[in-house]
Design a protein around this motif. Structure first.
Motif, mmCIF file in Angstrom:
data_model
loop_
_atom_site.group_PDB
_atom_site.id
_atom_site.type_symbol
_atom_site.label_atom_id
_atom_site.label_comp_id
_atom_site.label_asym_id
_atom_site.label_seq_id
_atom_site.Cartn_x
_atom_site.Cartn_y
_atom_site.Cartn_z
ATOM 1 N N ARG A 56 1.068 -1.271 -0.149
ATOM 2 C CA ARG A 56 0.005 -0.464 0.068
ATOM 3 C C ARG A 56 0.738 1.587 0.330
ATOM 4 N NH1 ARG A 56 -2.169 -4.091 2.748
ATOM 5 N NH2 ARG A 56 -4.294 -4.873 2.021
ATOM 6 N N GLN A 57 0.508 2.152 -1.097
ATOM 7 C CA GLN A 57 1.476 3.313 -1.149
ATOM 8 C C GLN A 57 0.398 4.422 -1.427
ATOM 9 O OE1 GLN A 57 4.415 2.827 -4.483
ATOM 10 N NE2 GLN A 57 5.055 1.178 -2.981
ATOM 11 N N GLY A 58 0.625 5.228 -0.819
ATOM 12 C CA GLY A 58 -0.482 6.559 -0.156
ATOM 13 C C GLY A 58 -1.945 5.756 -0.280
ATOM 14 N N ARG A 59 -2.309 6.102 -1.263
ATOM 15 C CA ARG A 59 -3.733 5.251 -1.521
ATOM 16 C C ARG A 59 -3.827 4.623 -2.437
ATOM 17 N NH1 ARG A 59 -8.066 10.236 -3.370
ATOM 18 N NH2 ARG A 59 -9.714 8.852 -3.043
ATOM 19 N N GLY A 60 -2.453 4.051 -2.820
ATOM 20 C CA GLY A 60 -2.971 3.180 -3.972
ATOM 21 C C GLY A 60 -2.754 2.012 -3.163
ATOM 22 N N ILE A 61 -2.593 0.247 -4.159
ATOM 23 C CA ILE A 61 -2.815 -0.857 -3.057
ATOM 24 C C ILE A 61 -2.503 -1.760 -4.790
ATOM 25 C CG2 ILE A 61 -3.819 -2.795 -2.517
ATOM 26 C CD1 ILE A 61 -5.514 -0.965 -1.722
ATOM 27 N N PHE A 62 -1.123 -2.571 -4.602
ATOM 28 C CA PHE A 62 -0.901 -3.179 -5.661
ATOM 29 C C PHE A 62 -0.198 -4.154 -5.182
ATOM 30 C CE2 PHE A 62 1.084 1.182 -6.010
ATOM 31 C CZ PHE A 62 0.164 1.613 -7.187
ATOM 32 N N LEU A 63 -0.103 -6.208 -5.751
ATOM 33 C CA LEU A 63 0.665 -6.831 -5.434
ATOM 34 C C LEU A 63 2.189 -7.099 -4.605
ATOM 35 C CD1 LEU A 63 -1.400 -9.660 -7.734
ATOM 36 C CD2 LEU A 63 -2.440 -8.581 -5.722
ATOM 37 N N LEU A 64 1.969 -7.748 -3.701
ATOM 38 C CA LEU A 64 3.541 -7.766 -4.203
ATOM 39 C C LEU A 64 4.331 -9.124 -4.725
ATOM 40 C CD1 LEU A 64 3.318 -8.512 -0.257
ATOM 41 C CD2 LEU A 64 4.704 -6.297 -1.651
ATOM 42 N N PRO A 65 5.374 -9.202 -4.652
ATOM 43 C CA PRO A 65 5.658 -10.204 -6.077
ATOM 44 C C PRO A 65 5.608 -11.788 -5.957
ATOM 45 C CG PRO A 65 7.523 -8.642 -5.531
ATOM 46 C CD PRO A 65 6.276 -8.260 -4.775
ATOM 47 N N GLY A 66 5.838 -11.649 -4.284
ATOM 48 C CA GLY A 66 5.428 -12.847 -4.354
ATOM 49 C C GLY A 66 3.501 -13.704 -4.359
ATOM 50 N N ALA A 67 2.916 -12.201 -4.562
ATOM 51 C CA ALA A 67 1.353 -12.754 -4.094
ATOM 52 C C ALA A 67 0.914 -12.912 -6.010
ATOM 53 C CB ALA A 67 0.875 -11.721 -3.701
ATOM 54 N N GLU A 68 1.680 -12.429 -6.952
ATOM 55 C CA GLU A 68 1.445 -12.591 -8.187
ATOM 56 C C GLU A 68 1.128 -14.275 -8.515
ATOM 57 O OE1 GLU A 68 4.732 -10.877 -10.077
ATOM 58 O OE2 GLU A 68 3.728 -8.268 -9.366
ATOM 59 N N ALA A 69 1.561 -15.128 -8.548
ATOM 60 C CA ALA A 69 1.656 -16.778 -8.327
ATOM 61 C C ALA A 69 0.428 -16.977 -8.079
ATOM 62 C CB ALA A 69 3.454 -16.979 -8.157
ATOM 63 N N TYR A 70 0.124 -16.505 -6.588
ATOM 64 C CA TYR A 70 -0.834 -17.288 -6.125
ATOM 65 C C TYR A 70 -1.926 -16.417 -6.892
ATOM 66 C CZ TYR A 70 -4.045 -17.022 -2.242
ATOM 67 O OH TYR A 70 -5.597 -17.407 -1.165
ATOM 68 N N HIS A 71 -1.984 -15.342 -7.007
ATOM 69 C CA HIS A 71 -3.333 -15.187 -8.220
ATOM 70 C C HIS A 71 -3.411 -15.570 -9.469
ATOM 71 C CE1 HIS A 71 -5.146 -11.709 -11.283
ATOM 72 N NE2 HIS A 71 -6.107 -11.642 -10.123
ATOM 73 N N LYS A 72 -2.700 -15.774 -10.141
ATOM 74 C CA LYS A 72 -2.617 -16.899 -11.285
ATOM 75 C C LYS A 72 -3.234 -18.147 -11.369
ATOM 76 C CE LYS A 72 -0.114 -18.887 -14.468
ATOM 77 N NZ LYS A 72 1.940 -19.297 -15.757
ATOM 78 N N GLN A 73 -2.699 -18.612 -9.611
ATOM 79 C CA GLN A 73 -3.478 -19.976 -9.651
ATOM 80 C C GLN A 73 -5.236 -19.236 -8.747
ATOM 81 O OE1 GLN A 73 -2.245 -23.145 -10.042
ATOM 82 N NE2 GLN A 73 -0.480 -22.864 -10.725
ATOM 83 N N ILE A 74 -5.040 -18.582 -8.650
ATOM 84 C CA ILE A 74 -6.222 -18.688 -7.976
ATOM 85 C C ILE A 74 -7.764 -18.062 -9.562
ATOM 86 C CG2 ILE A 74 -8.324 -16.833 -7.148
ATOM 87 C CD1 ILE A 74 -6.292 -18.631 -4.786
ATOM 88 N N CYS A 75 -7.160 -17.395 -11.059
ATOM 89 C CA CYS A 75 -7.541 -16.999 -11.452
ATOM 90 C C CYS A 75 -7.855 -18.398 -12.559
ATOM 91 C CB CYS A 75 -7.001 -16.358 -12.476
ATOM 92 S SG CYS A 75 -7.161 -14.077 -12.255
ATOM 93 N N GLU A 76 -6.716 -19.017 -12.449
ATOM 94 C CA GLU A 76 -6.532 -20.386 -12.932
ATOM 95 C C GLU A 76 -8.025 -21.426 -12.384
ATOM 96 O OE1 GLU A 76 -3.011 -22.768 -13.738
ATOM 97 O OE2 GLU A 76 -2.548 -21.009 -14.815
ATOM 98 N N GLY A 77 -8.601 -20.845 -11.067
ATOM 99 C CA GLY A 77 -9.438 -21.649 -10.118
ATOM 100 C C GLY A 77 -10.717 -21.395 -10.362
ATOM 101 N N PHE A 78 -10.977 -20.024 -10.947
ATOM 102 C CA PHE A 78 -12.160 -19.433 -10.988
ATOM 103 C C PHE A 78 -12.310 -20.154 -13.009
ATOM 104 C CE2 PHE A 78 -11.638 -16.140 -7.614
ATOM 105 C CZ PHE A 78 -13.358 -17.313 -7.182
ATOM 106 N N GLU A 79 -11.002 -20.193 -13.222
ATOM 107 C CA GLU A 79 -11.593 -20.887 -14.986
ATOM 108 C C GLU A 79 -12.076 -21.966 -15.449
ATOM 109 O OE1 GLU A 79 -9.085 -20.369 -19.045
ATOM 110 O OE2 GLU A 79 -8.285 -20.076 -17.542
ATOM 111 N N THR A 80 -11.603 -22.876 -13.997
ATOM 112 C CA THR A 80 -11.867 -24.584 -13.962
ATOM 113 C C THR A 80 -13.349 -24.395 -13.207
ATOM 114 O OG1 THR A 80 -10.077 -24.929 -13.351
ATOM 115 C CG2 THR A 80 -11.788 -26.136 -12.838
ATOM 116 N N LEU A 81 -14.199 -23.382 -12.622
ATOM 117 C CA LEU A 81 -14.758 -23.274 -12.027
ATOM 118 C C LEU A 81 -15.630 -23.117 -13.087
ATOM 119 C CD1 LEU A 81 -14.533 -22.122 -8.064
ATOM 120 C CD2 LEU A 81 -14.957 -24.194 -9.272
#
Length: 303
Positions: A56-81
Motif C-alpha cells: 500500500r502506497q498512499g491511496r494505491g494498492i499493488f500486488l507484492l511479487p510473491g502474490a502474483e503467482a498466487y493470483h495466477k493460480q486463483i484465476c485458473e481456479g475460477f476458470e476451472t469452476l
C-alpha cells in the motif's frame, strides 16, 4: 491429511478481479460493489491467509511479487469452476451442436458433409460459425472447431481429418479458349488466380511452389487477381476468370460435376493437416459423438 483451510470465496473473487485491474474502483464496478467493500475483502484475504499480499502506497494498492503467482493460480481456479458449470449447463441441451470452422473449409467441404448428415438427422439443430478467429481454448460455447495445423494444439482434444494437396484447375470454357492451359510450361503465360493465405500461413503452396515442383521456370509470373479466401479463388475459376490452385477436398464435387477440370496430375501436399477439435464435456452428448464419427469418416476420402 487434513485439507488446508481456504479463504472465503468472496475474498478470492475480489482478489482475482483486483489482480487483473490493479484498481479498486474498476474492481468495484466489475463486481457491482462499493470500493470500500473491495478494500475490506482484500484485507480479509490477508487476514485469512496470514500473509501480506499487497503493497500500500498512499491511496494505491499493488500486488507484492510473491502474490502474483498466487493470483495466477486463483484465476485458473475460477476458470476451472466456469468450465465445470458450462459442462453442466450443456447437459440440458444435447441436441444443439455448434461448429466453428475456417471459412473456406466450411463452405467448400464441411457444409456439403453436414447437409448429407442432416438428411438422416432432421431433428438435429446445428449452429455454424465461419471464422478465421480461433475460439477460446476450452471451447466452452462451441462443440467443435475445425482448423488447420498447429492451431489445433491449443484445444483440449483433437482428431486428424486429412492432409490436403493442391493442383491447378480451370473451367471447361477456359480450357476451350486456352488449350495450352494443360501444359505447365505454357500455363505461366495465362491468367493465374492467387490466394493470399495471410502472414500466419506463408508456408502454404503458391504458384511459384507448384511451378518449381514441375521443374518449370515460369519467369516473372503475370499479375492476376488475388483473393483472401480460397473459396473465392475457386468461384473465380468456375466463372472462367483464370486458373486456380485448388485443394482436393474443396473441389471434389466441382470436378465430379464438370464445373472444373483438373489440368495436371502434379500436386503439392499441404504442409500440415486439418483437425477437428473439442473441449471437456462435448463427448457426453450422443449427437456430438455421432457427428464426430460422421465427419471423420467423410474426411478419410481425402487422406
Amino acid at each position: 491429511m487434513k485439507p488446508p483451510k481456504l479463504p472465503s470465496l468472496r475474498a478470492l473473487q475480489v482478489f482475482a478481479s483486483f489482480g487483473r485491474t490493479l484498481s479498486v474502483t474498476q474492481t468495484a464496478q466489475e463486481l457491482g460493489v462499493t470500493s470500500g467493500a473491495v478494500s475490506q475483502q482484500l484485507k480479509v484475504l490477508e487476514e485469512q491467509t496470514g500473509r501480506a499480499l499487497f503493497n500500500r502506497q498512499g491511496r494505491g494498492i499493488f500486488l507484492l511479487p510473491g502474490a502474483e503467482a498466487y493470483h495466477k493460480q486463483i484465476c485458473e481456479g475460477f476458470e476451472t469452476l466456469a468450465q465445470a458449470q458450462h459442462i453442466l449447463d450443456r447437459l440440458e441441451d444435447t441436441a444443439d451442436i455448434s461448429i466453428s470452422a475456417l471459412p473456406s473449409l466450411l463452405s467448400r467441404w464441411l457444409n456439403p458433409v453436414l447437409s448429407t448428415y442432416q438428411d438422416h438427422h432432421q431433428d438435429l439443430s446445428l449452429r455454424l460459425d465461419s471464422t478465421h478467429k480461433e475460439p477460446e481454448r476450452h471451447l466452452l460455447s462451441t462443440t467443435f472447431r475445425l482448423t488447420y495445423g498447429a492451431n489445433a494444439d491449443t484445444f483440449p482434444y483433437r482428431r486428424h481429418l486429412f492432409q490436403d494437396a493442391v493442383f491447378p484447375v480451370c473451367a471447361p470454357a477456359f480450357l476451350s479458349q486456352f488449350p495450352s492451359a494443360s501444359d505447365p510450361a505454357q500455363m505461366a503465360q495465362l491468367p493465374l488466380l492467387h490466394t493470399d493465405w495471410g502472414p500466419a500461413h506463408r508456408d502454404l503452396p503458391s504458384w511459384g511452389d507448384w511451378f518449381s515442383h514441375c521443374a518449370v521456370d515460369p519467369g516473372t509470373l503475370p499479375k492476376g487477381a488475388t483473393y483472401s479466401l480460397s473459396s473465392l479463388t475457386l468461384e473465380a475459376a468456375i466463372a472462367g476468370k483464370g486458373i486456380a490452385l485448388a485443394q482436393t477436398s474443396f473441389v471434389a464435387r466441382d470436378l465430379q460435376s464438370g464445373r472444373l477440370i483438373r489440368l495436371s496430375e502434379a500436386q503439392i501436399q499441404m504442409p500440415q493437416p486439418y483437425f477437428i477439435c473439442w473441449g471437456e464435456g462435448a463427448m457426453q452428448s450422443t449427437n456430438a459423438r455421432d457427428l464426430l464419427d460422421w465427419i471423420t469418416s467423410a474426411a478419410r476420402e481425402f487422406d
